[in-house]
Scaffold this motif. Structure first.
Motif, mmCIF file in Angstrom:
data_model
loop_
_atom_site.group_PDB
_atom_site.id
_atom_site.type_symbol
_atom_site.label_atom_id
_atom_site.label_comp_id
_atom_site.label_asym_id
_atom_site.label_seq_id
_atom_site.Cartn_x
_atom_site.Cartn_y
_atom_site.Cartn_z
ATOM 1 N N TRP A 135 0.837 -1.208 0.000
ATOM 2 C CA TRP A 135 0.000 0.000 0.000
ATOM 3 C C TRP A 135 0.865 1.248 0.000
ATOM 4 O O TRP A 135 0.489 2.280 -0.573
ATOM 5 C CB TRP A 135 -1.015 0.012 1.143
ATOM 6 N N CYS B 7 -7.036 5.467 -5.112
ATOM 7 C CA CYS B 7 -6.459 5.091 -6.409
ATOM 8 C C CYS B 7 -7.538 4.674 -7.402
ATOM 9 O O CYS B 7 -7.420 4.934 -8.606
ATOM 10 C CB CYS B 7 -5.446 3.962 -6.223
ATOM 11 N N LEU B 8 -8.581 4.037 -6.913
ATOM 12 C CA LEU B 8 -9.668 3.630 -7.795
ATOM 13 C C LEU B 8 -10.347 4.845 -8.411
ATOM 14 O O LEU B 8 -10.787 4.806 -9.567
ATOM 15 C CB LEU B 8 -10.682 2.801 -7.013
ATOM 16 N N ALA C 166 1.778 1.701 -3.518
ATOM 17 C CA ALA C 166 0.606 2.229 -4.227
ATOM 18 C C ALA C 166 0.510 3.739 -4.023
ATOM 19 O O ALA C 166 0.270 4.502 -4.969
ATOM 20 C CB ALA C 166 -0.665 1.543 -3.721
ATOM 21 N N HIS D 99 -14.932 1.247 0.747
ATOM 22 C CA HIS D 99 -13.562 1.049 1.225
ATOM 23 C C HIS D 99 -13.172 2.112 2.250
ATOM 24 O O HIS D 99 -12.451 1.820 3.220
ATOM 25 C CB HIS D 99 -12.589 1.020 0.053
ATOM 26 N N TYR E 173 -6.789 2.169 -1.728
ATOM 27 C CA TYR E 173 -7.477 1.535 -2.849
ATOM 28 C C TYR E 173 -8.634 2.429 -3.301
ATOM 29 O O TYR E 173 -8.842 2.636 -4.504
ATOM 30 C CB TYR E 173 -8.002 0.155 -2.476
ATOM 31 N N ARG F 48 -3.464 1.381 -8.379
ATOM 32 C CA ARG F 48 -4.694 0.658 -8.063
ATOM 33 C C ARG F 48 -4.432 -0.825 -7.850
ATOM 34 O O ARG F 48 -4.927 -1.441 -6.892
ATOM 35 C CB ARG F 48 -5.708 0.821 -9.186
ATOM 36 N N ASP F 49 -3.640 -1.423 -8.736
ATOM 37 C CA ASP F 49 -3.367 -2.860 -8.645
ATOM 38 C C ASP F 49 -2.577 -3.203 -7.386
ATOM 39 O O ASP F 49 -2.807 -4.249 -6.759
ATOM 40 C CB ASP F 49 -2.615 -3.329 -9.894
ATOM 41 N N ALA G 42 -2.601 -1.526 -4.491
ATOM 42 C CA ALA G 42 -3.496 -1.407 -3.343
ATOM 43 C C ALA G 42 -4.453 -2.594 -3.286
ATOM 44 O O ALA G 42 -4.754 -3.115 -2.204
ATOM 45 C CB ALA G 42 -4.274 -0.097 -3.414
ATOM 46 N N LYS G 43 -4.908 -3.020 -4.453
ATOM 47 C CA LYS G 43 -5.812 -4.177 -4.511
ATOM 48 C C LYS G 43 -5.105 -5.431 -4.018
ATOM 49 O O LYS G 43 -5.671 -6.237 -3.260
ATOM 50 C CB LYS G 43 -6.303 -4.381 -5.940
ATOM 51 N N ALA H 217 -4.675 0.179 3.328
ATOM 52 C CA ALA H 217 -4.882 -0.423 2.007
ATOM 53 C C ALA H 217 -6.285 -0.102 1.498
ATOM 54 O O ALA H 217 -6.479 0.187 0.304
ATOM 55 C CB ALA H 217 -4.664 -1.932 2.067
ATOM 56 N N HIS H 218 -7.269 -0.139 2.376
ATOM 57 C CA HIS H 218 -8.633 0.224 1.982
ATOM 58 C C HIS H 218 -8.689 1.699 1.570
ATOM 59 O O HIS H 218 -9.304 2.050 0.554
ATOM 60 C CB HIS H 218 -9.604 -0.020 3.131
#
Length: 306
Positions: free
Chosen positions: A111, A162-163, A114, A185, A159, A139-140, A142-143, A155-156
């Motif tokens: 994360w 970034c999403l 990310a 999230h 994510y 994004r990837d 963090a996912k 991380a949530h």
């Protein structure tokens, strides 16, 4: 989708994600509440900066030493170094440092990478094609961090952040559709870490932006989406208040939005209190100056002498 509807929806997304982008670009020293601007610009709310020696910092600067670092360094030391570089706005160095761990199975490193990827993507010097690659990379990462540890609050949060960026490349409809996921999230991040003022503020901002939509924009959105995102100012207020309770005066814009939300709720006395605090906030960044101006203008419009 008609050109008119597309234009309204694009404006909608910009109103929601513009403030979010600015917010995630900031770092904070909780010890002094002094803002340390990250060079890419939002929302990097609330990190405790570590005090590593110059020797420790320099030990990571040479790529030729990476093999030795992998063999001897502890994950906690990597995290500490990463947070130090992030807090000091060393975006390029941070990304280079963490990139060697991109295949790691440690969510704490992923994360952070990310976050670093996103920071680098938002630097003005970053070329458009590189920015796009970094946006998807962030994004990837963090996912993957979430897949490794669903209970990782940062991380949530990252994510969700970034999403939101990915929508810039996949269209307005995707971005609005992702709004539900993003909020979920952010909410999960708060469940895992109730003391994260940044994420609390972000949910408040999410609610405020959708509550502020004019009725005709909501009607158009309803025609395009089975259940478009909705919220109320009553929903937004507790989040802004909670963020302030968790970390008083942590962010000038949280003070501003407290004032604006009370105005929307027709509670002038409380609105004046928070707008004045926003106006008096130390001017340490360009965003603080914008907040100062908006708060001043609002106070004047309410008949206050400033």
């Amino acid at each position: 989708m008609t050109a008119g509807a597309r234009s309204i929806l694009q404006n909608w997304v910009q109103r929601l994600y513009g403030p979010l982008t600015r917010l995630t670009g900031r770092s904070y020293s909780r010890a002094t509440h002094t803002h340390i601007p990250v060079k890419f610009t939002l929302l990097g709310k609330g990190l405790v900066l570590s005090s590593l020696s110059v020797l420790a910092m320099e030990s990571y600067s040479s790529k030729s030493k990476h093999a030795e670092v992998h063999a001897s360094i502890k994950v906690e030391d990597i995290q500490e170094q990463a947070d130090y570089l992030h807090g000091n706005g060393e975006t390029d160095k941070l990304y280079e440092f963490l990139s060697q761990y991109k295949n790691s199975e440690d969510p704490e490193l992923l994360w952070r990478l990310a976050r670093a990827s996103r920071d680098l993507a938002h630097l003005s010097k970053t070329a458009p094609d590189v920015k796009k690659r970094l946006v998807y990379e962030s994004r990837d990462l963090a996912k993957k961090a979430l897949e490794l540890n669903e209970s990782c609050s940062p991380a949530h949060k990252w994510y969700g952040i970034c999403l939101s960026d990915v929508g810039d490349y996949e269209g307005t409809k995707v971005k609005i559709g992702n709004s539900y996921i993003i909020r979920e999230h952010f909410q999960r991040a708060i469940e895992l870490n109730p003391k994260d003022a940044t994420t609390i503020h972000l949910i408040g901002l999410w609610c405020y932006m959708f509550a502020e939509l004019p009725w005709y924009q909501t009607k158009i959105a309803a025609a395009l989406f089975a259940a478009p995102p909705t919220a109320t100012f009553e929903e937004a207020l507790p989040y802004f208040e909670k963020a302030e309770e968790v970390d008083p005066n942590f962010y000038s814009k949280n003070l501003l939005y407290l004032g604006k939300t009370f105005l929307q709720l027709k509670k002038k006395e409380q609105a004046l209190q928070w707008l004045q605090k926003a106006r008096e906030y130390p001017l340490q960044t360009e965003e603080d100056k914008e907040v100062h101006k908006e708060a001043t203008d609002l106070l004047k419009s309410l008949g206050e002498k400033v």
